[in-house]
Structures are given as C-alpha cells and as structure tokens.
Design an enzyme around this catalytic site. Structure first.
Site, short mmCIF file in Angstrom:
data_model
loop_
_atom_site.label_atom_id
_atom_site.label_comp_id
_atom_site.label_asym_id
_atom_site.label_seq_id
_atom_site.Cartn_x
_atom_site.Cartn_y
_atom_site.Cartn_z
N ASP A 1 0.94 -1.31 0.06
CA ASP A 1 0.06 -0.10 0.04
C ASP A 1 0.99 1.31 0.08
OD1 ASP A 1 -2.28 -1.63 -0.01
OD2 ASP A 1 -2.97 -1.34 1.99
N ASP B 1 -2.33 -2.55 -9.14
CA ASP B 1 -1.30 -1.85 -9.35
C ASP B 1 -1.29 -1.37 -10.82
OD1 ASP B 1 -1.03 -4.45 -10.49
OD2 ASP B 1 1.06 -4.29 -10.66
#
Length: 313
Positions: free
Chosen positions: A208, A236
């Site tokens: 994160d 992502d």
C-alpha cells in the site's frame, strides 16, 4: 490535495447546493455580499456570489493569488472565523486593510471550509462597503451551514477519488471522457512490474505504501501538463489521461519521462513500470472502454517486450 475546479464541476448538484448555501447565509446576513471560494495550491477562486454588488469589486470566476488574499489568514487548524467589523480599526493589519480596500470592502467575515481530514477547501465570506456588526449567533449559524456543506464535499470526493491513493478513480475518468471525447486524447495505461513480489515478500502494508508513492509520483508528473490527470483503476493499474491529441514523438517523450519518474525505488524493491499507449482522434465516435482495451493490448505488448518500456496500440 486540493479539489480542482474541474472536479467540482463534476459534483452532482454542486451549483444548486452552492446557491442554497449562499441563500441561507443571505437570510442570516441580508445586508452583506456573501461569496463562496475554493483554494488551489496557489490561488483562491471566487466560485459563487449571492448577488452582484456594484460597490464591491468581486466577480464569479475571479482568481487571486492565495498569498494576497485575506482568506489565507483564517485559522483553519482551529476552525476559527476571521472577523473585521471595521477595517479602519487598529486591529486590522495594514496589508489586509489594503487588500480589502482594493475591492471596496470596509468589513469582512470569513468562515473556513475544511474537509473531514482537515484539508482546506475554501471559505464562506461576507463583505460590505460599510462597517458591519457580526453577532456571535449569526457567526455560529454560518459555521453550521459550512459544516453541512463540508459533509457534502467529502461524500462527493469519495465518489470521485480512490480511497487509498487519493488519485481520481474510474468514475471520474468516465465523466471527464464523456465531456471531452470529441476533442481527442491519449491514454497511458500503466502496470507495475514486480509489484506482486513486493506484496509477497514485504506484506500488503508495504504494498500500500508503494502504491501511495506511485500515486504521488504520477500526480507530480501530471501536474507538469495542463491537460493531464492521473487515475488508479485498481490494484497496481493506473492511467494517465491527456485530454488532447498530440504527436507520436511527443507521446514517446512523455512516456520516457514517466518511466524515468517511476525508476527510483528502495533497493529492496525490484520494481519497474510498463506502459501501453492508445490515442483517439478528434470528432470520432469514441468509447472509453474501447480506448482502455486498446491501451491494455499495448500494455501487454510492453510486458512481453521485456517490461520497463512502452508500446503504442
């Protein structure tokens, strides 16, 4: 991350609610010119006026350098209003007096508008060309109106922003695309090479943090171009969207610059970026899903070409 004027224009019923806020404030202070503002990183924007007062030199859409405004002196941290009932009194600093006199205001009340996380949005202000009296009851009522308005802003922001990275989300991208699709544009579709390994080796909390750092780098990159903004699609996968068409040479130049922006990482991370580029022409019958699929095909080509590169659809 300030709320951009373009983003505000996407908020559902923003104009109607802003007008309601001014109308309510006008009921409390009927003799005042009431106005609503927002802040960018460097400027204050006059969003709405309760009415046009020819004696006060303010207009909707006016932009003022933030450092030159009175509103920038408001105590946002403690959510305290700034009040000058008569700017000719000694309590008003000379530089603020000069600023208010430049728009022919002799009194000023500024109520800070902040988001729930404390980020500054802007102000609700009341001015008059003569001295005024602002009682505590009126100020308290205006603060309650502002608080309700800030809740609305937060709800709309959740609808347009990714909760982890604070980048724009697909919902916002769809709205912008719908409004600008006829003018043509370019999509950079990004995928992080090696991100899964970071999650596996270092955990999702570290993953994160990496995503947030990617978001920060993308936002800085997008800020270099007046037609660009960054989006997190999920996981992502990211988008940099340009709302105008430009040459393949310029696309390559921007893609290489973006790869360079995303090339520096902690030595423990084996991370790079692949980019798929798709453009769509002016005046054609464009569809966002099709453009994203085209960019995704180009992204796959970049991945199979060895990663850390870009390919055109």
């Amino acid at each position: 991350m300030a709320i951009a004027l373009q983003e505000l224009q996407m908020y559902k019923n923003f104009d109607e609610l802003a007008r309601d806020v001014l109308d309510l404030a006008k009921e409390i202070l009927p003799d005042q010119l009431i106005y609503l503002t927002s802040f960018s990183d460097a400027q204050q924007i006059i969003l709405k006026l309760s009415n046009y007062d020819t004696k006060i030199l303010l207009t909707e859409g006016m932009m003022i350098d933030l450092s030159e405004t009175v509103c920038d002196r408001i105590d946002f941290e403690n959510k305290q209003p700034l009040v000058y009932e008569d700017i000719r009194e000694q309590t008003c600093p000379s530089e603020l007096r000069n600023t208010l006199e430049s728009v022919n205001a002799k009194s000023y009340l500024g109520i800070p508008i902040s988001l729930v996380d404390g980020e500054r949005f802007g102000t609700l202000c009341a001015v008059h060309h003569e001295q005024s009296k602002f009682d505590q009851k009126s100020i308290a009522l205006l603060q309650r109106i502002v608080r309700m308005f800030s809740y609305y802003l937060v709800l709309e922001r959740f609808a347009n922003r990714d909760s982890l990275t604070e980048l724009y989300n697909r919902h916002y991208l769809s709205q912008i695309f719908e409004d600008h699709s006829e003018s043509g544009g370019v999509v950079f579709f990004l995928d992080l090479d090696g991100f899964k390994k970071i999650n596996d080796l270092h955990g999702h909390d570290t993953g994160d943090l990496v995503l947030k750092e990617v978001a920060s780098k993308l936002e800085k990159f997008a800020d270099e171009y007046n037609d660009a903004f960054a989006v997190r699609l999920g996981g992502d996968e990211f988008i940099v969207y340009f709302s105008h068409i430009f040459s393949e040479e310029e696309m390559s130049k921007r893609a290489e610059h973006l790869l360079d922006c995303l090339s520096t990482w902690n030595a423990d991370y084996q991370l790079s970026t692949s980019i798929g580029i798709a453009s769509y022409s002016e005046g054609s019958n464009n569809d966002l899903n099709t453009v994203l699929k085209n960019a995704d095909v180009a992204l796959y080509q970049a991945k199979t070409a060895g990663k850390n590169t870009y390919k055109f659809f």
